[in-house]
Motif scaffolding. Structure first.
Motif, short mmCIF file in Angstrom:
data_model
loop_
_atom_site.label_atom_id
_atom_site.label_comp_id
_atom_site.label_asym_id
_atom_site.label_seq_id
_atom_site.Cartn_x
_atom_site.Cartn_y
_atom_site.Cartn_z
N ILE A 5 -30.27 -5.57 -3.60
CA ILE A 5 -30.04 -6.47 -4.72
C ILE A 5 -31.30 -7.24 -5.01
O ILE A 5 -31.85 -7.93 -4.17
N PRO A 8 -32.98 -12.31 -9.07
CA PRO A 8 -33.20 -12.39 -10.51
C PRO A 8 -34.32 -13.33 -10.91
O PRO A 8 -34.59 -13.49 -12.09
N ASP A 238 -23.48 -14.47 -11.49
CA ASP A 238 -24.47 -14.39 -10.42
C ASP A 238 -24.58 -15.77 -9.80
O ASP A 238 -24.68 -16.77 -10.53
N ASN A 250 -21.37 -5.08 -1.58
CA ASN A 250 -21.70 -4.77 -2.97
C ASN A 250 -21.62 -3.27 -3.21
O ASN A 250 -22.50 -2.68 -3.82
N PRO A 269 -24.66 -11.48 -6.15
CA PRO A 269 -24.55 -10.95 -7.52
C PRO A 269 -23.11 -10.83 -7.97
O PRO A 269 -22.18 -10.74 -7.15
N SER A 272 -19.63 -8.87 -6.42
CA SER A 272 -19.58 -8.84 -4.96
C SER A 272 -18.14 -9.07 -4.48
O SER A 272 -17.39 -9.83 -5.08
N THR A 292 -25.77 -11.38 -16.24
CA THR A 292 -25.77 -11.07 -14.81
C THR A 292 -26.35 -9.69 -14.56
O THR A 292 -26.47 -8.88 -15.49
N GLN A 293 -26.71 -9.41 -13.31
CA GLN A 293 -27.23 -8.08 -12.99
C GLN A 293 -26.20 -7.01 -13.31
O GLN A 293 -26.53 -5.95 -13.84
N SER A 557 -32.51 -1.26 -5.50
CA SER A 557 -31.47 -1.65 -6.43
C SER A 557 -31.33 -0.55 -7.48
O SER A 557 -32.21 0.31 -7.62
#
Length: 592
Positions: A5, A8, A238, A250, A269, A272, A292-293, A557
């Motif tokens: 992960i 960010p 996140d 994750n 993240p 999760s 968010t991712q 990632s």
């Protein structure tokens, strides 16, 4: 970065500012021609820099120019005949409402075409006057809504592209339908035997049915991501851990089933799954929703789903060239026939030329073939992200594999339980009190041997990220991580503070993985392993299936997997989860 992960704090991708990019729901999109109009907006509008349409969700993502306003963008799209609904303002009509409207149009078309066929049957069988005229009038009345209501999307697309100076494949169909109806009513009122109500209504029904099927198939493909994603869990967040500890996994984002511990300062993240939490856990949100991712991941995945195939683009260009040739030949032939046979006969022949030689078969056969192929692949357990994969498959030279669920099973297997028989029942009982994947694996392993119920535990404590302890028959037992950090795939068992055993676990390997790797090498393919898992587990698996260490790239990632592949030609990427759909470039297979 931990467990694949990315923090960010560093930008994942260079993206435009949020206020310059927005997604809209679009009403009235029915075919590939509509998609072409929407995706060419950047070429025709000074307010739009980029546009990408997703037919499965019927959403249009637009990047506007810095100096323009969103009101101007919406007005610009309205000029080409489409209504936008801002997703951010939740103006989106339900997709099933749009589907219901299309299904009603299709039902009307089918019902009217069937009745027109029934009224035409007596005419083919030679019914005598005045009943023949009566059946012709009934057919004409029903043909009006059958053609101009159920087929209105054809006329809309043709008119829109004609206004933009483009030759749409729907244009000859629209012309043939209009001229066919005009000739048929001319024949009805003059008594000339030139009536095509049954053929025209049947053509509209068949075109509508095929396009509805293709649209629904695209929606089913797109729905796969929504059903398997965490987007339904609103809102996505996140977060960072401000205080406390916990254990999360994750698997959806990284594809790895092994959980890991988070503590103060750790990044959590969106998407999760919390396995354990301490009572004093406190989190701070750093991003929500599409920022968010996970939101970015799904947005980028879905943005590629409706991209037309290379063959589809070539066929579309070929269809336009053929139509241009037909149009020129038809107009010249019409001029010659008008001077010799008269206007009605010339118009009738021009209509028949357009109907018979129209390249609309290209617009239907190509996506229909791809749609059926992708549906068949999905039934066999493979999700192919882009139809481009079918075009490029023969060019593949490099094959990149995900690890968990692809070459390995993704499940935790107990390798050995180094605990005396007399202490296995307390071990089973303690493990049964935890939801941790390793504890569940221990419970399943020992339960399969002899134990069916747990011993009573008093003063049980679960220490998130570290282990579980409890008092059994006057002794304090503890199941915890080893102090030796190298033993990452093991847990230790303690009794009154003294170590009395160790349990080792591993990730299962698919039985055919080694044979597959050997055969692909023999065929001359270049192989690599890309995984978000810990390097120790990645290299352990690689050794078992004979992948070389220099071919292993771990702790990645989804975005880093994509960066690793981007720029390389003739690549096939194979993974098992939605998280693996992002890394793949144009040549991609995504196996579920």
């Amino acid at each position: 970065m931990e467990n694949g992960i990315t923090n960010p704090a560093n930008p994942l991708n260079p993206v435009t500012k949020a206020h310059e990019t927005r997604s809209f729901f679009v009403e009235g999109v029915t075919c590939a021609g509509c998609v072409g109009i929407l995706e060419d907006l950047a070429l025709t509008s000074p307010f739009i820099q980029y546009s990408r349409f997703n037919l499965g969700t019927q959403t249009l993502r637009i990047q506007k120019t810095p100096e323009s306003s969103w009101d101007a963008v919406v007005a610009e799209v309205a000029k080409v005949g489409y209504t936008l609904h801002d997703l951010e303002k939740r103006e989106t009509p339900a997709l099933d409402r749009e589907n219901k409207k299309r299904l009603i149009e299709l039902g009307v078309s089918g019902a009217l075409a069937g009745n027109i066929m029934m009224f035409s049957l007596p005419l083919y069988l030679g019914v005598e006057p005045p009943f023949d005229h009566f059946f012709k009038v009934l057919s004409g009345i029903l043909a009006i809504p059958a053609v101009f209501y159920s087929g209105r999307s054809l006329f809309k697309t043709a008119w829109t592209e004609l206004r933009q100076g483009r030759l749409a494949i729907d244009l000859p169909i629209a012309f043939a339908l209009t001229s066919g109806m005009a000739i048929s009513f001319y024949g009805l009122f003059t008594g000339v035997d030139r009536i095509y109500f049954d053929s025209l209504s049947a053509l509209v029904f068949l075109l509508s049915a095929s396009r509805y099927y293709l649209l629904r198939e695209e929606q089913r493909r797109s729905a796969f991501w929504r059903e398997r994603s965490h987007l339904k869990q609103e809102p996505l967040r996140d977060q960072y851990v401000l205080r406390g500890t916990g254990t999360i996994e994750n698997a959806w984002l990284t594809g790895e089933a092994f959980p890991y511990t988070v503590s103060q300062g750790s990044f959590v993240p969106a998407g999760s799954t919390w396995i354990e939490k301490s009572e004093d856990l406190e989190l701070k949100t750093s991003a929500e929703g599409a920022d968010t991712q996970l939101g970015k991941l799904l947005t980028e995945i879905q943005s590629t789903q409706s991209a037309p195939s290379q063959l589809g683009r070539r066929i579309d260009r070929l269809g336009r060239m053929i139509f241009f040739g037909i149009l020129c030949a038809g107009v010249m032939g019409f001029a010659v026939l008008w001077s010799t046979l008269g206007f009605p006969s010339a118009m009738e022949r021009l209509m028949l030329v357009f109907l018979v030689s129209c390249p609309c078969v290209f617009a239907l056969a190509t996506p229909l073939t791809y749609g059926l192929a992708l549906e068949r692949a999905r039934d066999l357990g493979f999700l192919i992200k882009s139809s481009d994969f079918l075009d490029r498959l023969t060019q593949v030279r490099h094959i990149f594999f995900d690890k968990t669920g692809t070459l390995s099973t993704g499940a935790i297997e107990i390798e050995s339980v180094e605990v005396q028989d007399s202490e296995r029942w307390p071990l089973y009982s303690l493990a049964s009190q935890s939801l941790h994947p390793v504890s569940r694996a221990i419970q399943g392993f020992l339960g399969a041997e002899q134990f069916r119920e747990a011993l009573e535990i008093t003063q049980g404590k679960d220490h998130p990220g570290y282990g579980i302890e409890g008092e059994i028959r006057g002794f304090v037992y503890r199941l915890t991580k080893p102090k030796d950090v190298q033993s990452s795939d093991a847990v230790e068992f303690y009794k009154n503070g003294q170590k009395i055993g160790q349990i080792r676990y591993r990730e299962g390997v698919h039985p055919d993985s080694k044979t597959l790797i050997q055969r692909l090498r023999h065929l001359g393919y270049s192989l690599r392993l890309l995984t978000g898992d810990h390097p120790s587990r990645a290299f352990e698996l690689a050794q078992k299936i004979q992948i070389q260490p220099e071919e292993v790239f771990a702790n990645l990632s989804p975005f880093e997997k994509k960066d690793h592949i981007t720029g390389q030609d003739h690549v096939l990427f194979i993974g098992d989860g939605a998280n693996d759909a992002l890394p793949a470039p144009a040549t991609t297979s995504h196996a579920s």
